[in-house]
Design a protein around this motif. Structure first.
Motif, mmCIF file in Angstrom:
data_model
loop_
_atom_site.group_PDB
_atom_site.id
_atom_site.type_symbol
_atom_site.label_atom_id
_atom_site.label_comp_id
_atom_site.label_asym_id
_atom_site.label_seq_id
_atom_site.Cartn_x
_atom_site.Cartn_y
_atom_site.Cartn_z
ATOM 1 N N ALA A 307 0.818 -1.226 0.000
ATOM 2 C CA ALA A 307 0.000 0.000 0.000
ATOM 3 C C ALA A 307 0.844 1.265 0.000
ATOM 4 C CB ALA A 307 -0.922 -0.010 1.212
ATOM 5 N N ASP A 308 2.104 1.170 0.450
ATOM 6 C CA ASP A 308 3.010 2.326 0.452
ATOM 7 C C ASP A 308 3.840 2.401 -0.823
ATOM 8 O OD1 ASP A 308 2.208 3.149 3.013
ATOM 9 O OD2 ASP A 308 3.548 1.686 3.944
ATOM 10 N N GLY A 309 3.578 1.501 -1.762
ATOM 11 C CA GLY A 309 4.330 1.505 -3.008
ATOM 12 C C GLY A 309 5.671 0.803 -2.919
ATOM 13 N N LYS A 310 5.910 0.079 -1.828
ATOM 14 C CA LYS A 310 7.201 -0.601 -1.639
ATOM 15 C C LYS A 310 7.106 -2.045 -2.122
ATOM 16 C CE LYS A 310 8.377 2.211 2.408
ATOM 17 N NZ LYS A 310 8.663 2.190 3.865
ATOM 18 N N PRO A 311 8.201 -2.567 -2.693
ATOM 19 C CA PRO A 311 8.179 -3.955 -3.173
ATOM 20 C C PRO A 311 8.050 -4.949 -2.014
ATOM 21 C CG PRO A 311 10.055 -2.723 -4.060
ATOM 22 C CD PRO A 311 9.467 -1.884 -2.970
ATOM 23 N N PHE A 312 7.428 -6.065 -2.279
ATOM 24 C CA PHE A 312 7.373 -7.148 -1.301
ATOM 25 C C PHE A 312 8.692 -7.916 -1.319
ATOM 26 C CE2 PHE A 312 2.843 -6.492 -2.132
ATOM 27 C CZ PHE A 312 2.334 -6.498 -0.838
ATOM 28 N N GLU A 313 9.051 -8.503 -0.202
ATOM 29 C CA GLU A 313 10.246 -9.340 -0.130
ATOM 30 C C GLU A 313 9.851 -10.796 -0.324
ATOM 31 O OE1 GLU A 313 12.824 -8.606 3.196
ATOM 32 O OE2 GLU A 313 12.205 -6.499 3.307
#
Length: 338
Positions: A307-313
């Motif tokens: 939701a914050d635009g960060k990639p998943f690990e």
């Protein structure tokens, strides 16, 4: 199923009012306390009450009753509102629950605190007098905790359905708009901070493979050439259940299922466990997309961001499990691809 908050309301308006004569004797609450069981729930709460410790049988009983009830009511109201599949019904339940019911309770409890002088200062261990009337002190404790319970209930439901709510309240708003009290210096209701703890064994961190190292650009829907409209239906369903951003366009969403290069990943607004279960369903369990040969999590990280635009690990997907509260909704969304 009803959206009433019966037990909390009973404490505020009816037979459980702590100042009633029948509820005045501390000794009567000892056996009631022993018979009161803890409420357990898998609901992912976003807020917690950090209140003073109860000091006698009466406050211990009411404290446990109130905190148990909040847990049960949040889960029940969430299930009630989320089980409807039309926008009008969801908006009706939210308006009736938040605006007509919970806001009214908070306004009434604010008036009650002033009328009966149940001010927080009377139970503050640093300010309250030792000789304070113990009955009044106990009643103050209960009503102040009840106030926090209504606030938490409101915030939990508001956050769970945040995309449907235009005018969101923060904790300070309850004091200024509904209770008409000064904002306390130390908040007794706080948002739970999620802290990620690294594993004790800390191996050398491997870099996530770059896009060129992944043999697949995205997923490939097996009915891509014959039933693309099913992807559109899936997109609408995921939006409805607040699992992907409301700004997601159908063309961009279709790229995720077309083995196309992903330049604008889809924003997944659900939890990582919900994304895990969604991918597990379409790739492994139902095999609605082509087999990615153990590369499905790498592809997932290419296609979706949080939701914050960060990639998943990728590594974090290994520890995820089927989300109990929302599994049926995800399954219903995925059924659009069958």
């Amino acid at each position: 199923m009803s959206n009433q908050t019966k037990i909390l309301d009973d404490i505020l308006y009816q037979g459980l009012r702590p100042w009633l004569e029948k509820n005045s004797l501390d000794d009567k609450f000892a056996p009631k306390l022993r018979s009161l069981k803890d409420t357990s729930t898998d609901y992912p709460f976003r807020y917690e009450i950090n209140f003073l410790r109860p000091f006698d049988n009466k406050t211990k009983y009411y404290s446990k009753l109130i905190l148990n009830t909040v847990k049960a009511d949040v889960e029940r109201l969430y299930n009630l509102i989320s089980e409807d599949d039309t926008e009008n019904l969801i908006r009706y339940w939210l308006d009736d629950t938040l605006n007509k019911r919970l806001k009214t309770r908070l306004k009434d409890i604010g008036k009650l605190i002033k009328e009966k002088d149940f001010q927080l200062v009377y139970i503050d261990p640093k300010k309250a007098s030792i000789e304070l009337d113990q009955a009044h002190k106990a009643n103050t404790y209960i009503i102040q905790l009840l106030k926090l319970a209504y606030m938490q209930l409101y915030l939990e439901i508001q956050d769970a359905f945040s995309t449907w709510i235009d005018d969101k309240l923060v904790i300070e708003d309850f004091y200024t708009q509904l209770l008409h009290e000064p904002i306390p210096q130390k908040s007794l209701l706080t948002e739970i901070q999620i802290i990620e703890v690294e594993a004790t064994e800390k191996p050398v961190k491997k870099q996530e493979p770059k896009p060129k190292d992944i043999p697949f650009n995205s997923f490939t829907y097996k009915q891509l050439n014959t039933a693309q409209e099913k992807i559109s239906d899936l997109c609408s369903s995921l939006k409805f259940n607040n699992l992907i951003s409301q700004d997601t366009t159908v063309p961009n969403f279709k790229r995720v299922f077309s083995n196309a290069e992903i330049k604008n990943p889809v924003v997944w607004t659900g939890t990582i466990s919900e994304l895990f279960y969604f991918i597990k369903l379409i790739h492994t369990d139902l095999q609605l997309v082509e087999n990615l040969k153990q590369k499905q999590w790498e592809v997932t990280c290419q296609c979706f961001v949080d939701a914050d635009g960060k990639p998943f690990e990728r590594a974090k997907f290994r520890s995820q499990k089927k989300p109990k509260l929302t599994a049926q909704k995800i399954e219903k969304s995925v059924s659009n691809l069958k």
